[in-house]
Motif scaffolding. Structure first.
Motif, PDB file in Angstrom:
ATOM      1  N   ILE A 165     -46.407 -11.807  58.447  1.00  0.00           N
ATOM      2  CA  ILE A 165     -47.190 -12.944  57.965  1.00  0.00           C
ATOM      3  C   ILE A 165     -46.909 -13.200  56.489  1.00  0.00           C
ATOM      4  O   ILE A 165     -46.705 -14.348  56.058  1.00  0.00           O
ATOM      5  CB  ILE A 165     -48.693 -12.693  58.188  1.00  0.00           C
ATOM      6  N   SER A 166     -46.875 -12.135  55.699  1.00  0.00           N
ATOM      7  CA  SER A 166     -46.638 -12.280  54.260  1.00  0.00           C
ATOM      8  C   SER A 166     -45.227 -12.791  53.975  1.00  0.00           C
ATOM      9  O   SER A 166     -45.020 -13.632  53.088  1.00  0.00           O
ATOM     10  CB  SER A 166     -46.862 -10.937  53.553  1.00  0.00           C
ATOM     11  N   LEU A 167     -44.244 -12.290  54.711  1.00  0.00           N
ATOM     12  CA  LEU A 167     -42.871 -12.759  54.533  1.00  0.00           C
ATOM     13  C   LEU A 167     -42.763 -14.243  54.869  1.00  0.00           C
ATOM     14  O   LEU A 167     -42.092 -15.011  54.168  1.00  0.00           O
ATOM     15  CB  LEU A 167     -41.921 -11.952  55.426  1.00  0.00           C
ATOM     16  N   ARG A 168     -43.413 -14.642  55.951  1.00  0.00           N
ATOM     17  CA  ARG A 168     -43.389 -16.059  56.334  1.00  0.00           C
ATOM     18  C   ARG A 168     -44.005 -16.922  55.240  1.00  0.00           C
ATOM     19  O   ARG A 168     -43.480 -17.993  54.909  1.00  0.00           O
ATOM     20  CB  ARG A 168     -44.154 -16.259  57.638  1.00  0.00           C
ATOM     21  N   ALA A 169     -45.135 -16.468  54.700  1.00  0.00           N
ATOM     22  CA  ALA A 169     -45.801 -17.242  53.648  1.00  0.00           C
ATOM     23  C   ALA A 169     -44.906 -17.368  52.427  1.00  0.00           C
ATOM     24  O   ALA A 169     -44.784 -18.457  51.835  1.00  0.00           O
ATOM     25  CB  ALA A 169     -47.125 -16.575  53.273  1.00  0.00           C
ATOM     26  N   MET A 170     -44.250 -16.280  52.037  1.00  0.00           N
ATOM     27  CA  MET A 170     -43.390 -16.323  50.859  1.00  0.00           C
ATOM     28  C   MET A 170     -42.220 -17.291  51.054  1.00  0.00           C
ATOM     29  O   MET A 170     -41.938 -18.125  50.190  1.00  0.00           O
ATOM     30  CB  MET A 170     -42.869 -14.924  50.548  1.00  0.00           C
ATOM     31  N   ILE A 171     -41.543 -17.177  52.186  1.00  0.00           N
ATOM     32  CA  ILE A 171     -40.412 -18.060  52.458  1.00  0.00           C
ATOM     33  C   ILE A 171     -40.876 -19.513  52.515  1.00  0.00           C
ATOM     34  O   ILE A 171     -40.227 -20.412  51.955  1.00  0.00           O
ATOM     35  CB  ILE A 171     -39.727 -17.668  53.777  1.00  0.00           C
ATOM     36  N   TYR A 172     -42.000 -19.746  53.152  1.00  0.00           N
ATOM     37  CA  TYR A 172     -42.519 -21.113  53.281  1.00  0.00           C
ATOM     38  C   TYR A 172     -42.760 -21.746  51.917  1.00  0.00           C
ATOM     39  O   TYR A 172     -42.276 -22.852  51.633  1.00  0.00           O
ATOM     40  CB  TYR A 172     -43.820 -21.100  54.085  1.00  0.00           C
ATOM     41  N   TYR A 173     -43.484 -21.051  51.051  1.00  0.00           N
ATOM     42  CA  TYR A 173     -43.838 -21.626  49.752  1.00  0.00           C
ATOM     43  C   TYR A 173     -42.620 -21.756  48.834  1.00  0.00           C
ATOM     44  O   TYR A 173     -42.530 -22.697  48.043  1.00  0.00           O
ATOM     45  CB  TYR A 173     -44.927 -20.789  49.080  1.00  0.00           C
ATOM     46  N   ILE A 174     -41.681 -20.830  48.928  1.00  0.00           N
ATOM     47  CA  ILE A 174     -40.471 -20.937  48.111  1.00  0.00           C
ATOM     48  C   ILE A 174     -39.645 -22.142  48.533  1.00  0.00           C
ATOM     49  O   ILE A 174     -39.159 -22.917  47.698  1.00  0.00           O
ATOM     50  CB  ILE A 174     -39.636 -19.641  48.205  1.00  0.00           C
ATOM     51  N   VAL A 175     -39.483 -22.329  49.841  1.00  0.00           N
ATOM     52  CA  VAL A 175     -38.691 -23.454  50.345  1.00  0.00           C
ATOM     53  C   VAL A 175     -39.375 -24.788  50.033  1.00  0.00           C
ATOM     54  O   VAL A 175     -38.714 -25.789  49.746  1.00  0.00           O
ATOM     55  CB  VAL A 175     -38.459 -23.302  51.866  1.00  0.00           C
ATOM     56  N   LYS A 176     -40.693 -24.804  50.060  1.00  0.00           N
ATOM     57  CA  LYS A 176     -41.437 -26.045  49.824  1.00  0.00           C
ATOM     58  C   LYS A 176     -41.525 -26.403  48.345  1.00  0.00           C
ATOM     59  O   LYS A 176     -41.924 -27.514  48.003  1.00  0.00           O
ATOM     60  CB  LYS A 176     -42.852 -25.928  50.404  1.00  0.00           C
ATOM     61  N   MET A 214     -44.565 -13.344  45.293  1.00  0.00           N
ATOM     62  CA  MET A 214     -45.120 -12.595  46.415  1.00  0.00           C
ATOM     63  C   MET A 214     -46.649 -12.604  46.366  1.00  0.00           C
ATOM     64  O   MET A 214     -47.322 -12.866  47.365  1.00  0.00           O
ATOM     65  CB  MET A 214     -44.609 -11.153  46.392  1.00  0.00           C
ATOM     66  N   LYS A 215     -47.186 -12.322  45.195  1.00  0.00           N
ATOM     67  CA  LYS A 215     -48.645 -12.290  45.046  1.00  0.00           C
ATOM     68  C   LYS A 215     -49.252 -13.668  45.309  1.00  0.00           C
ATOM     69  O   LYS A 215     -50.278 -13.793  45.985  1.00  0.00           O
ATOM     70  CB  LYS A 215     -49.031 -11.805  43.652  1.00  0.00           C
ATOM     71  N   GLU A 216     -48.608 -14.689  44.753  1.00  0.00           N
ATOM     72  CA  GLU A 216     -49.153 -16.037  44.890  1.00  0.00           C
ATOM     73  C   GLU A 216     -49.138 -16.501  46.348  1.00  0.00           C
ATOM     74  O   GLU A 216     -50.084 -17.137  46.820  1.00  0.00           O
ATOM     75  CB  GLU A 216     -48.363 -17.007  44.011  1.00  0.00           C
ATOM     76  N   ALA A 217     -48.068 -16.188  47.073  1.00  0.00           N
ATOM     77  CA  ALA A 217     -47.989 -16.559  48.488  1.00  0.00           C
ATOM     78  C   ALA A 217     -49.057 -15.846  49.302  1.00  0.00           C
ATOM     79  O   ALA A 217     -49.711 -16.448  50.162  1.00  0.00           O
ATOM     80  CB  ALA A 217     -46.599 -16.237  49.031  1.00  0.00           C
ATOM     81  N   MET A 218     -49.270 -14.560  49.016  1.00  0.00           N
ATOM     82  CA  MET A 218     -50.281 -13.804  49.751  1.00  0.00           C
ATOM     83  C   MET A 218     -51.690 -14.181  49.322  1.00  0.00           C
ATOM     84  O   MET A 218     -52.640 -13.998  50.078  1.00  0.00           O
ATOM     85  CB  MET A 218     -50.043 -12.303  49.590  1.00  0.00           C
ATOM     86  N   LEU A 220     -52.587 -17.356  48.625  1.00  0.00           N
ATOM     87  CA  LEU A 220     -52.880 -18.583  49.359  1.00  0.00           C
ATOM     88  C   LEU A 220     -52.920 -18.362  50.868  1.00  0.00           C
ATOM     89  O   LEU A 220     -53.629 -19.068  51.581  1.00  0.00           O
ATOM     90  CB  LEU A 220     -51.833 -19.649  49.022  1.00  0.00           C
ATOM     91  N   HIS A 221     -52.135 -17.403  51.342  1.00  0.00           N
ATOM     92  CA  HIS A 221     -52.092 -17.164  52.790  1.00  0.00           C
ATOM     93  C   HIS A 221     -52.074 -15.656  53.050  1.00  0.00           C
ATOM     94  O   HIS A 221     -51.033 -15.077  53.357  1.00  0.00           O
ATOM     95  CB  HIS A 221     -50.855 -17.818  53.412  1.00  0.00           C
ATOM     96  N   PRO A 222     -53.219 -14.982  52.911  1.00  0.00           N
ATOM     97  CA  PRO A 222     -53.267 -13.523  53.111  1.00  0.00           C
ATOM     98  C   PRO A 222     -52.980 -13.142  54.553  1.00  0.00           C
ATOM     99  O   PRO A 222     -53.269 -13.903  55.480  1.00  0.00           O
ATOM    100  CB  PRO A 222     -54.705 -13.165  52.712  1.00  0.00           C
ATOM    101  N   GLY A 223     -52.404 -11.957  54.719  1.00  0.00           N
ATOM    102  CA  GLY A 223     -52.054 -11.493  56.061  1.00  0.00           C
ATOM    103  C   GLY A 223     -53.253 -11.288  56.960  1.00  0.00           C
ATOM    104  O   GLY A 223     -53.146 -11.405  58.184  1.00  0.00           O
ATOM    105  N   VAL A 224     -54.402 -10.962  56.382  1.00  0.00           N
ATOM    106  CA  VAL A 224     -55.637 -10.785  57.158  1.00  0.00           C
ATOM    107  C   VAL A 224     -56.602 -11.886  56.740  1.00  0.00           C
ATOM    108  O   VAL A 224     -57.089 -11.895  55.610  1.00  0.00           O
ATOM    109  CB  VAL A 224     -56.266  -9.403  56.914  1.00  0.00           C
ATOM    110  N   GLY A 225     -56.865 -12.820  57.655  1.00  0.00           N
ATOM    111  CA  GLY A 225     -57.701 -13.954  57.330  1.00  0.00           C
ATOM    112  C   GLY A 225     -59.118 -13.881  57.852  1.00  0.00           C
ATOM    113  O   GLY A 225     -59.970 -14.692  57.482  1.00  0.00           O
ATOM    114  N   PHE A 226     -59.390 -12.890  58.706  1.00  0.00           N
ATOM    115  CA  PHE A 226     -60.744 -12.806  59.260  1.00  0.00           C
ATOM    116  C   PHE A 226     -61.669 -12.030  58.321  1.00  0.00           C
ATOM    117  O   PHE A 226     -61.207 -11.332  57.430  1.00  0.00           O
ATOM    118  CB  PHE A 226     -60.735 -12.166  60.650  1.00  0.00           C
TER     119      PHE A 226
END
Length: 303
Positions: A165-176, A214-218, A220-226
């Protein structure tokens, strides 16, 4: 999420509620997860990274489900660290033995019983305990083995899924965010040049922006959302000016905490890794304290 064996719940660090028991579980593995020891496992991550990079090169120009590849990669890394053996997801380019699919099914079970807990004893007694009882050959030895197995399983499940989840968030925000992409690329190139010039320079010293990203992506989109739930002590507790009776279920949510403007700034809803580099020492300390994407969550809940 804790299985039952011979009528007893086999708790892991993720499910144990008793503070004393949780501390004993944590202390038994704390040394394993120290930064010094984790660096010894870097070789396993490097092997998985090399396989992943080679696969990406062979697939260049083709449509790729990158989110799935990142989950395969995360599972292989965690498997290699935990068992010193890769599961083989990235090599075989598939969900080996349908492990990820089965975990998804298990999470559907957790989702239901989490809202209908009265079903737990019935389902665990009828489904899970029978499976364990078939293996009850040497009770004492097996008890110890099962505790190790459950702990290893918990690490594999929680570690790989949240890492993906964290890797996906990082790649997503970097690409965007093209400006972040370009700055990270320049910093990596510069770090490589500096590393070639001096063997005393570490990548950690050079790669400030990637770490902040890495910190900023996590954030905005932490691996545990519940919600991260706890129970008030028997004597009750006062929280935010409200007096609550004992054994009241209380919780906090990382996605909510991470968007508090008093902590992360008026632009807390924006992706801006530079906030971690520009903050004053006092502000950075507060940001780190309320950063619940990693282990800080437990400390924040306690205090």
């Amino acid at each position: 999420m804790a299985p039952v064996y011979q009528g007893a719940v086999l708790d892991s660090m993720f499910t144990a509620r008793d503070p004393v028991y949780h501390k004993s579980l944590k202390s038994s593995v704390a040394q394993i997860f120290s930064m010094t020891n984790m660096k010894n496992f870097e070789v396993y991550a490097d092997e998985c990274t090399q396989i992943f990079m080679e696969a990406m090169l062979t697939l260049e120009g083709q449509p790729v489900d990158f989110s799935m590849w990142l989950q395969w990669y995360a599972f292989d890394v965690i498997g290699a660290i935990t068992f010193q053996r890769r599961f083989g997801f990235t090599e075989q380019r598939r969900d080996v033995d349908d492990m990820i699919g089965k975990i998804d099914i298990g999470l559907q079970y957790v989702k239901i019983v989490g809202q209908l807990p009265f079903l737990i004893p019935l389902l665990q007694k009828g489904l899970m305990s029978r499976s364990f009882q078939r293996l009850n050959l040497l009770p004492d030895t097996f008890d110890r083995f099962m505790k190790v197995l459950i702990t290893a399983f918990a690490y594999s499940l929680a570690g790989s899924d949240t890492t993906a989840i964290s890797l996906r968030a990082m790649i997503y925000y970097i690409v965007k965010n093209q400006h972040v992409y370009d700055k990270i690329q320049r910093e990596i190139d510069e770090a490589d040049r500096n590393k070639q010039l001096s063997k005393f320079i570490t990548y950690e010293e050079c790669l400030k922006l990637p770490q902040a990203t890495m910190k900023e992506a996590m954030r905005l989109h932490p691996g545990v959302g519940f919600p991260l739930e706890r129970f008030t002590p028997p004597e009750g507790a006062e929280i935010c000016g409200y007096r609550l009776p004992g054994q009241t279920n209380v919780s906090i949510s990382a996605p909510v905490i991470h968007y508090i403007t008093d902590i992360y700034g008026e632009d807390a809803d924006s992706f801006r890794p530079e906030r971690w580099l520009e903050a004053s020492p006092e502000a950075l300390k507060a940001m780190e304290r309320y950063f619940l994407a990693v282990s800080n969550a437990t400390q924040a809940l306690i205090t």
